[in-house]
Write a protein that holds these residues in place. Structure first.
Motif, mmCIF file in Angstrom:
data_model
loop_
_atom_site.group_PDB
_atom_site.id
_atom_site.type_symbol
_atom_site.label_atom_id
_atom_site.label_comp_id
_atom_site.label_asym_id
_atom_site.label_seq_id
_atom_site.Cartn_x
_atom_site.Cartn_y
_atom_site.Cartn_z
ATOM 1 N N TRP A 169 0.824 -1.206 0.000
ATOM 2 C CA TRP A 169 0.000 0.000 0.000
ATOM 3 C C TRP A 169 0.864 1.265 0.000
ATOM 4 O O TRP A 169 0.521 2.254 -0.654
ATOM 5 C CB TRP A 169 -0.951 -0.009 1.196
ATOM 6 N N LYS A 172 2.000 1.735 -3.559
ATOM 7 C CA LYS A 172 0.956 1.485 -4.556
ATOM 8 C C LYS A 172 1.112 2.382 -5.777
ATOM 9 O O LYS A 172 0.855 1.955 -6.914
ATOM 10 C CB LYS A 172 -0.415 1.684 -3.932
ATOM 11 N N GLY A 210 -9.447 5.113 1.284
ATOM 12 C CA GLY A 210 -9.943 4.112 0.349
ATOM 13 C C GLY A 210 -9.461 2.693 0.624
ATOM 14 O O GLY A 210 -9.802 1.770 -0.115
ATOM 15 N N ALA A 211 -8.681 2.501 1.702
ATOM 16 C CA ALA A 211 -8.132 1.173 1.977
ATOM 17 C C ALA A 211 -9.218 0.155 2.310
ATOM 18 O O ALA A 211 -9.031 -1.046 2.116
ATOM 19 C CB ALA A 211 -7.128 1.251 3.124
ATOM 20 N N ALA A 216 -10.138 -2.410 -3.088
ATOM 21 C CA ALA A 216 -8.861 -1.740 -2.820
ATOM 22 C C ALA A 216 -7.680 -2.701 -2.939
ATOM 23 O O ALA A 216 -6.586 -2.310 -3.340
ATOM 24 C CB ALA A 216 -8.888 -1.107 -1.432
ATOM 25 N N ARG A 240 -9.909 -8.228 0.830
ATOM 26 C CA ARG A 240 -10.256 -6.858 1.145
ATOM 27 C C ARG A 240 -9.794 -6.550 2.558
ATOM 28 O O ARG A 240 -9.513 -7.461 3.344
ATOM 29 C CB ARG A 240 -11.756 -6.620 1.031
#
Length: 312
Positions: A169, A172, A210-211, A216, A240
């Motif tokens: 993340w 990303k 938005g995680a 995502a 998720r």
């Protein structure tokens, strides 16, 4: 392997994180595969960590009390039922640290034990960063696999839970570096996940905004991780992110039955607890005479305790 206790008892020299739950919680809210908060003491300060209850393969079954419920056994297709530990002398219910990823309470670097954190004998992970006196706090996000179409017929054992992909993340929107070292910082402007930013020492950064969206982590395959069993298996479902303490992370699967005499009577339960089938088998094999078996049962069963009930 860490553990928590069903009830309090004298602590050993090597102290592990511990928590206390009641008997009903151990098969519902905090059943196998669920997460719960456990605490450690260090210098008169309480530190909280998170653990996941281990599967029955890690329990000490020899210390568990037998529950004589033939109807429920037939319903569940099992040979016997055992009660979780209870009472002042109760044994541990085994659990292990989860999530594995921790956040330092001081410098806010993220990592696991063995790299960013050192495991202490009292169960409190200490930060390994230079001149940092912080300790490891469980990260707030985890990842799970799920089926968008609930009609696919997956059983509850087909789903898995894992750490949130923190390194992915943070990078990303950047090229992943070879030796990522990330920390979580607040942007000072927004609250919640939108105001938290993952920053890597290589310069890559990304907000947690938005995680929690369903897609995502669409590029992250499920690793089939079952930490309560120390096992992994192949899995092709989507993953998720969820908040670690969210109510939809764990759903207990329970079954119940009504106890109706004679199977629920004290006499039958006592006989079953004495494994009367084994005694009968020994008699049939000629190891005991009928008189010896009768004497054995009479010695082990306080028949006087049934007299008052039978005379009512």
């Amino acid at each position: 392997m860490k553990s928590f206790r069903r009830n309090k008892r004298v602590a050993s020299k090597k102290q592990f994180p511990e928590g206390t739950i009641n008997l009903s919680q151990s098969i519902n809210t905090f059943g196998i595969g669920s997460m719960l908060e456990v605490q450690s003491q260090k210098r008169k300060q309480t530190r909280t960590t998170s653990a996941i209850v281990s599967g029955l393969d890690f329990w000490r079954a020899d210390n568990l009390e037998n529950i004589p419920e033939p109807d429920l056994c037939r319903l569940l297709n099992v040979e016997e039922l055992k009660s979780p530990p209870s009472g002042e002398s109760a044994d541990y219910i085994p659990a292990k640290r989860f999530p594995r990823w921790l956040e330092c309470s001081s410098c806010h670097y993220l990592g696991v034990i063995g790299s960013q954190f050192n495991e202490e004998v009292d169960g409190i992970p200490s930060c390994s960063s230079s001149a940092c006196n912080g300790w490891g706090v469980p990260t707030r996000l985890i990842s799970v696999c799920y089926s968008p179409n609930h009609s696919e017929g997956h059983s509850t054992s087909d789903y898995h839970i894992d750490d949130f992909p923190w390194v992915y993340w943070a990078h990303k929107n950047h090229e992943k570096c070879s030796s990522a070292r990330i920390r979580l910082k607040s942007d000072g402007k927004k609250t919640g996940l939108d105001g938290l930013v993952l920053k890597c020492d290589c310069g890559a950064e990304n907000t947690l905004r938005g995680a929690l969206a369903a897609d995502a982590l669409k590029n992250i395959p499920c690793r089939g991780n079952s930490p309560w069993l120390n096992a992994q298996q192949s899995c092709d479902k989507k993953t998720r992110a969820l908040l670690r303490g969210a109510s939809n992370v764990y759903f207990p699967v329970t079954a119940s039955t009504i106890s109706i005499p004679p199977n629920s009577s004290r006499l039958v339960q006592t006989l079953q607890s004495l494994k009367y089938k084994e005694i009968t088998a020994m008699y049939l094999n000629g190891k005991f005479s009928s008189g010896t078996v009768a004497e054995m049962l009479h010695d082990k069963i306080a028949f006087s305790s049934f007299e008052k009930r039978n005379n009512c």
